[in-house]
Design a protein around this motif. Structure first.
Motif, PDB file in Angstrom:
ATOM      1  N   VAL A  68      15.442  -4.528   4.643  1.00 15.87           N
ATOM      2  CA  VAL A  68      16.328  -5.196   3.673  1.00 15.87           C
ATOM      3  C   VAL A  68      15.696  -5.198   2.286  1.00 15.87           C
ATOM      4  N   GLY A  69      14.400  -5.513   2.212  1.00 17.79           N
ATOM      5  CA  GLY A  69      13.708  -5.473   0.924  1.00 17.79           C
ATOM      6  C   GLY A  69      13.659  -4.077   0.340  1.00 17.79           C
ATOM      7  N   LEU A  70      13.484  -3.083   1.191  1.00 19.56           N
ATOM      8  CA  LEU A  70      13.468  -1.694   0.721  1.00 19.56           C
ATOM      9  C   LEU A  70      14.829  -1.278   0.179  1.00 19.56           C
ATOM     10  N   LEU A  71      15.900  -1.672   0.847  1.00 21.45           N
ATOM     11  CA  LEU A  71      17.251  -1.356   0.376  1.00 21.45           C
ATOM     12  C   LEU A  71      17.564  -2.070  -0.933  1.00 21.45           C
ATOM     13  N   ALA A  72      17.111  -3.324  -1.057  1.00 23.01           N
ATOM     14  CA  ALA A  72      17.391  -4.089  -2.275  1.00 23.01           C
ATOM     15  C   ALA A  72      16.750  -3.442  -3.497  1.00 23.01           C
ATOM     16  N   TYR A 130      -0.899  -4.019  10.297  1.00 19.55           N
ATOM     17  CA  TYR A 130      -1.235  -5.334   9.744  1.00 19.55           C
ATOM     18  C   TYR A 130      -2.092  -5.189   8.489  1.00 19.55           C
ATOM     19  N   GLY A 131      -3.067  -4.276   8.521  1.00 20.01           N
ATOM     20  CA  GLY A 131      -3.887  -4.044   7.333  1.00 20.01           C
ATOM     21  C   GLY A 131      -3.095  -3.420   6.193  1.00 20.01           C
ATOM     22  N   LEU A 132      -2.183  -2.473   6.514  1.00 16.50           N
ATOM     23  CA  LEU A 132      -1.381  -1.830   5.476  1.00 16.50           C
ATOM     24  C   LEU A 132      -0.405  -2.797   4.818  1.00 16.50           C
ATOM     25  N   ILE A 133       0.126  -3.735   5.588  1.00 14.84           N
ATOM     26  CA  ILE A 133       1.067  -4.711   5.019  1.00 14.84           C
ATOM     27  C   ILE A 133       0.375  -5.586   3.974  1.00 14.84           C
ATOM     28  N   TRP A 134      -0.827  -6.041   4.289  1.00 17.66           N
ATOM     29  CA  TRP A 134      -1.548  -6.860   3.313  1.00 17.66           C
ATOM     30  C   TRP A 134      -1.969  -6.033   2.099  1.00 17.66           C
ATOM     31  N   LEU A 135      -2.327  -4.777   2.316  1.00 18.68           N
ATOM     32  CA  LEU A 135      -2.657  -3.907   1.194  1.00 18.68           C
ATOM     33  C   LEU A 135      -1.443  -3.701   0.293  1.00 18.68           C
ATOM     34  N   GLN A 136      -0.276  -3.507   0.886  1.00 20.41           N
ATOM     35  CA  GLN A 136       0.945  -3.340   0.111  1.00 20.41           C
ATOM     36  C   GLN A 136       1.289  -4.599  -0.679  1.00 20.41           C
ATOM     37  N   ALA A 137       1.039  -5.759  -0.077  1.00 26.13           N
ATOM     38  CA  ALA A 137       1.299  -7.016  -0.781  1.00 26.13           C
ATOM     39  C   ALA A 137       0.382  -7.160  -1.996  1.00 26.13           C
ATOM     40  N   LEU A 138      -0.891  -6.824  -1.835  1.00 26.11           N
ATOM     41  CA  LEU A 138      -1.816  -6.901  -2.966  1.00 26.11           C
ATOM     42  C   LEU A 138      -1.442  -5.911  -4.063  1.00 26.11           C
ATOM     43  N   ILE A 139      -1.003  -4.707  -3.680  1.00 24.45           N
ATOM     44  CA  ILE A 139      -0.565  -3.730  -4.674  1.00 24.45           C
ATOM     45  C   ILE A 139       0.652  -4.235  -5.436  1.00 24.45           C
ATOM     46  N   GLY A 140       1.568  -4.886  -4.711  1.00 24.40           N
ATOM     47  CA  GLY A 140       2.740  -5.435  -5.375  1.00 24.40           C
ATOM     48  C   GLY A 140       2.406  -6.553  -6.352  1.00 24.40           C
ATOM     49  N   ILE A 141       1.375  -7.334  -6.052  1.00 24.90           N
ATOM     50  CA  ILE A 141       1.004  -8.450  -6.935  1.00 24.90           C
ATOM     51  C   ILE A 141       0.360  -7.944  -8.224  1.00 24.90           C
ATOM     52  N   LYS A 149       0.544   2.890 -19.030  1.00 23.65           N
ATOM     53  CA  LYS A 149       0.172   4.226 -18.573  1.00 23.65           C
ATOM     54  C   LYS A 149       0.104   4.323 -17.046  1.00 23.65           C
ATOM     55  N   GLY A 150      -0.399   3.284 -16.407  1.00 23.61           N
ATOM     56  CA  GLY A 150      -0.565   3.349 -14.949  1.00 23.61           C
ATOM     57  C   GLY A 150       0.653   2.941 -14.165  1.00 23.61           C
ATOM     58  N   ARG A 151       1.750   2.635 -14.837  1.00 23.13           N
ATOM     59  CA  ARG A 151       2.945   2.160 -14.132  1.00 23.13           C
ATOM     60  C   ARG A 151       3.533   3.238 -13.224  1.00 23.13           C
ATOM     61  N   SER A 152       3.588   4.475 -13.692  1.00 21.65           N
ATOM     62  CA  SER A 152       4.195   5.553 -12.898  1.00 21.65           C
ATOM     63  C   SER A 152       3.400   5.813 -11.624  1.00 21.65           C
ATOM     64  N   MET A 153       2.070   5.881 -11.727  1.00 21.75           N
ATOM     65  CA  MET A 153       1.244   6.113 -10.548  1.00 21.75           C
ATOM     66  C   MET A 153       1.322   4.930  -9.593  1.00 21.75           C
ATOM     67  N   LEU A 156       4.663   5.134  -7.734  1.00 26.14           N
ATOM     68  CA  LEU A 156       4.650   6.187  -6.721  1.00 26.14           C
ATOM     69  C   LEU A 156       3.876   5.751  -5.480  1.00 26.14           C
ATOM     70  N   GLY A 157       2.685   5.185  -5.685  1.00 19.40           N
ATOM     71  CA  GLY A 157       1.891   4.729  -4.549  1.00 19.40           C
ATOM     72  C   GLY A 157       2.554   3.589  -3.791  1.00 19.40           C
ATOM     73  N   HIS A 158       3.154   2.643  -4.520  1.00 19.73           N
ATOM     74  CA  HIS A 158       3.828   1.504  -3.894  1.00 19.73           C
ATOM     75  C   HIS A 158       5.025   1.977  -3.079  1.00 19.73           C
ATOM     76  N   TRP A 159       5.758   2.942  -3.602  1.00 19.97           N
ATOM     77  CA  TRP A 159       6.938   3.449  -2.895  1.00 19.97           C
ATOM     78  C   TRP A 159       6.536   4.234  -1.644  1.00 19.97           C
ATOM     79  N   ILE A 160       5.533   5.099  -1.747  1.00 17.35           N
ATOM     80  CA  ILE A 160       5.106   5.898  -0.589  1.00 17.35           C
ATOM     81  C   ILE A 160       4.562   4.996   0.518  1.00 17.35           C
ATOM     82  N   LEU A 161       3.715   4.025   0.138  1.00 16.04           N
ATOM     83  CA  LEU A 161       3.130   3.139   1.144  1.00 16.04           C
ATOM     84  C   LEU A 161       4.192   2.255   1.787  1.00 16.04           C
TER      85      LEU A 161
END
Length: 250
Positions: A68-72, A130-141, A149-153, A156-161
């Motif tokens: 649901v979050g991915l679709l939103a 479980y480890g990837l979910i917490w890593l994704q949360a930290l990347i989102g924060i 400059k680093g927004r595009s990279m 891309l990383g946030h979307w792929i993960l």
């Protein structure tokens, strides 16, 4: 003579009492075995409930809230209204936060109550997720500001993960259903069909909403071209029609 009488009396008394002692001993053994059987049933029922609750938590996290979050956030790419864009962003953030909390609760429950020997695919994949979910949360924060400059990279990383976590989460639900069947010997056919239908619906909605704006534009372009062609044929002379004939787009 008296000693013989006492010995005979003791033998007769022992013969009379021995059946009573034997029956009471058998009843005691039967009661102990029945008590152990009741305890085993209680433990099995408790374990089955904990496994079911664990599966429900991980389904709500990986199988529902995360897609649901991915679709939103995917829908927000086509939205121009700032108010709707903000609503979709909050839906994404809230659903992913709840997904993180529920997956954490399911992981803690698994570590505390289950035999985690990590000798099957479900347990190994679950630890990695479980480890990837917490890593994704930290990347989102720690996301950079828009326009930096680093927004595009980062995007891309946030979307792929995030996409990888969603796909692996769906796969882990299927392996969890199989592990549930092996643990409890209960049928999982109905749950597998229901979850497969849900996955197909989310996939179709993801692909459809991504192309919906393009489909609408195609209809508008075709309608305009048809209307313009009709007006040219009725109003303009043939010389003018040749001059203003629309150039065919690639």
């Amino acid at each position: 003579m008296r000693s013989l009488q006492k010995l005979g009396f003791f033998c007769i008394l022992l013969f009379l009492v021995s059946p009573v002692l034997s029956s009471s001993s058998q009843e005691h053994v039967k009661g102990a075995s029945k008590h152990k059987e009741n305890i085993h049933k209680m433990i099995s029922h408790k374990l089955s409930f904990e496994i079911t609750l664990h599966g429900f938590l991980l389904w709500a996290s990986m199988g529902f809230l995360m897609p649901v979050g991915l679709l939103a956030i995917r829908m927000s790419h086509k939205v121009e209204c700032r108010r709707r864009l903000r609503i979709l962003f909050y839906v994404h953030a809230l659903s992913e936060t709840l997904s993180l909390l529920l997956s954490t609760a399911g992981a803690v429950m698994s570590f505390r109550n289950f035999n985690n020997s990590f000798n099957n695919k479900h347990q190994r994949l679950g630890v990695g997720l479980y480890g990837l979910i917490w890593l994704q949360a930290l990347i989102g924060i720690v996301r950079p500001q828009r326009g930096s400059k680093g927004r595009s990279m980062w995007f891309l990383g946030h979307w792929i993960l995030g996409t990888a976590i969603s796909l692996l989460g769906v796969l882990n639900i299927y392996t969890g259903l199989q592990a549930y069947h092996e643990k409890t010997s209960k049928s999982i056919r109905g749950w597998t069909i229901i979850f497969t239908v849900q996955v197909c619906f989310f996939t179709f909605f993801y692909l459809f909403q991504d192309k919906w704006v393009y489909i609408k534009k195609q209809g508008v372009v075709l309608a305009n071209e048809s209307k313009r062609s009709t007006i040219d044929q009725v109003v303009l002379p043939r010389e003018k029609q040749k001059e203003v004939a629309p150039v065919e787009s690639c």
